[in-house]
Design an enzyme around this catalytic site. Structure first.
Site, short mmCIF file in Angstrom:
data_model
loop_
_atom_site.label_atom_id
_atom_site.label_comp_id
_atom_site.label_asym_id
_atom_site.label_seq_id
_atom_site.Cartn_x
_atom_site.Cartn_y
_atom_site.Cartn_z
N ARG A 73 0.83 -1.20 0.00
CA ARG A 73 0.00 0.00 0.00
C ARG A 73 0.87 1.25 0.00
NH1 ARG A 73 -3.38 -2.68 -1.73
NH2 ARG A 73 -5.48 -3.07 -1.00
N GLU B 35 -3.38 7.43 -5.71
CA GLU B 35 -3.71 6.64 -6.90
C GLU B 35 -5.03 7.14 -7.45
OE1 GLU B 35 -3.63 2.45 -5.96
OE2 GLU B 35 -1.63 2.59 -5.09
N HIS C 72 -0.47 -0.36 -9.74
CA HIS C 72 -1.24 -1.17 -8.79
C HIS C 72 -1.85 -2.41 -9.47
CE1 HIS C 72 -3.62 -1.08 -4.78
NE2 HIS C 72 -3.43 -2.32 -5.20
#
Ligand SMILES: O=C(O)C(=O)CO
Length: 324
Positions: free
Chosen positions: A242, A271, A289
Site C-alpha cells: 500500500r 492513486e 497497482h
C-alpha cells in the site's frame, strides 16, 4: 431474470466468468462501464436495494458512507485482500458482514514483487527508456551498471501469506532473507527467513527491502526519513502493498541523494495520480497497482467474492469472512 434471485451490485465490471455467473445466479444492474465511486455506489444501492455490495479498493466505504447504506445490505464483499478502503468495525457494528479475497492473489503479488526487485536492482526503467529513445551508442564497461540480485540480503516487513511467498521465491535467488513482523512465526511458516523484532536491528543489514503489511489505520507510514536512513546507502526499496506505508517526500529525497539506489513501486499514496516528483525520477521502476492483475487471479478473486455472496444467501459460513 427471476425476482427471487439474490440481489447484488458491483462497483466494477468483473471478469467474464464472474459476469456469466452473476447472470445465472443473481439479480444485478448492468455491469458498470467504468468503476463507480463511493457516491455512485450509494446511489445504486438505494435504487437497487441489494443484499450484497461488491467493491474494490478504488472506492472507500467509511464513516458516513456506511451510515448511508440502505438496511437491505447484509454483506460488503471486497474483491481485494486489502481492507484499508473499508471501516470494517463500523460495517460489522451495523450488522453488515464483510468478506475479502485472500490466498488467491498471493502468488501473483509475490511474482510482481520479484519483478519489482529485479527491475529496480537492474535499472530496467532506465534501460527501457534508453531503448525507446534510441540506444545509439555502445555502452562503456562501467556505464549504467545495476546491482546483482543473486545472493543479496532481502528484508521483508510483514510476513503474512505474501511475505512468505516472496521469501520462498527469494531463496531461488540464493538470497539471505530477514523479516520483521508483529510476532515471530512458527518455524514451519518462516520459509528459512530470520526474524528481527526490531527494525533498528534489521534495516541496516538489508540490501533490498520489500513491504508486505497493511497500511496503518491512521495512515502513518512505516518508511520515513528515519527508517529509510537506517538502510545501508545504495539499497533498494520495493512496495507492492500500500502506498500509505511510505512517506513519499522522504522516499524522493532518499532516491535523489543516493541513499536508495532505486525503488520498485506498484502502489502510491495518490492513486491513480502518483506524485509527479516520483514519476520524474529515473531510478524508479513503476507499475499501476497491478499486483493481482492476471486473468487467473482476477477471475479467482471475483469468483471468491461471489462465493461469499452465495454463502451469505444460503446461510452457510462465508468462505473468507473478515472478522475484525
Ligand atoms: O487485493 C488487494 O488488496 C489489492 O491491492 C489488489 O491488487
Amino acid at each position: 431474470m427471476s425476482a427471487d434471485k439474490p440481489r447484488l451490485i458491483r462497483s466494477v465490471r468483473l471478469l467474464a466468468a464472474a459476469e456469466k455467473r452473476i447472470e445465472a445466479e443473481f439479480l444485478a444492474p448492468p455491469s458498470p462501464a467504468t468503476p463507480l465511486n463511493t457516491a455512485a455506489i450509494l446511489k445504486l444501492a438505494h435504487e437497487f436495494q441489494p443484499t450484497a455490495v461488491l467493491v474494490t479498493h478504488h472506492a472507500p466505504l467509511k464513516g458516513q458512507d456506511i451510515a448511508a447504506l440502505p438496511d437491505c445490505v447484509k454483506l460488503v464483499a471486497t474483491v481485494s485482500v486489502g481492507l484499508d478502503h473499508l471501516d470494517v468495525p463500523a460495517l460489522l457494528a451495523r450488522g453488515i458482514a464483510v468478506s475479502n479475497t485472500p490466498d488467491v492473489l498471493t502468488d501473483c503479488n509475490a511474482d510482481l514483487t520479484m519483478m519489482l526487485i529485479i527491475a529496480a536492482c537492474r535499472r530496467a526503467a532506465e534501460y527501457y527508456t534508453l531503448m525507446k529513445k534510441g540506444w545509439g551508442h555502445t555502452l562503456g564497461m562501467d556505464e549504467m551498471l545495476g546491482h546483482r540480485v543473486t545472493g543479496k540480503t532481502l528484508g521483508i516487513i510483514g510476513m503474512g501469506r505474501i511475505g512468505q511467498a516472496v521469501a520462498r521465491r527469494a531463496h531461488g535467488f540464493e538470497m539471505n532473507v530477514l523479516y520483521h513482523n508483529r510476532r515471530q512465526l512458527d518455524p514451519a511458516q518462516e520459509e528459512g527467513a530470520t526474524y528481527y523484532a526490531s527494525l533498528e536491528e534489521m534495516l541496516p543489514k538489508c540490501n533490498i527491502l520489500s513491504l508486505h503489511l497493511p497500511a496503518a489505520p491512521n495512515g502513518q507510514p512505516i518508511m520515513t526519513a528515519r527508517t529509510l536512513g537506517l538502510l545501508p546507502r545504495g539499497s533498494v526499496l520495493v512496495n507492492a502493498a500500500r502506498g500509505a506505508l511510505i512517506d513519499e517526500t522522504a522516499l524522493i529525497d532518499a532516491l535523489r541523494s543516493g541513499q536508495l539506489a532505486g525503488a520498485g513501486l506498484d502502489v502510491y499514496r495518490n492513486e491513480p495520480n502518483p506524485d509527479p516528483r516520483i514519476l520524474a525520477l529515473p531510478n524508479v521502476f513503476m507499475t499501476p497497482h497491478v499486483g493481482s492483475a492476471t486473468v487467473e487471479t482476477r477471475t479467482a478473486m471475483c469468483m471468491l467474492a461471489l462465493d461469499n455472496v452465495a454463502a451469505l444467501v444460503a446461510g452457510t459460513p462465508l468462505p473468507s469472512p473478515v472478522t475484525a
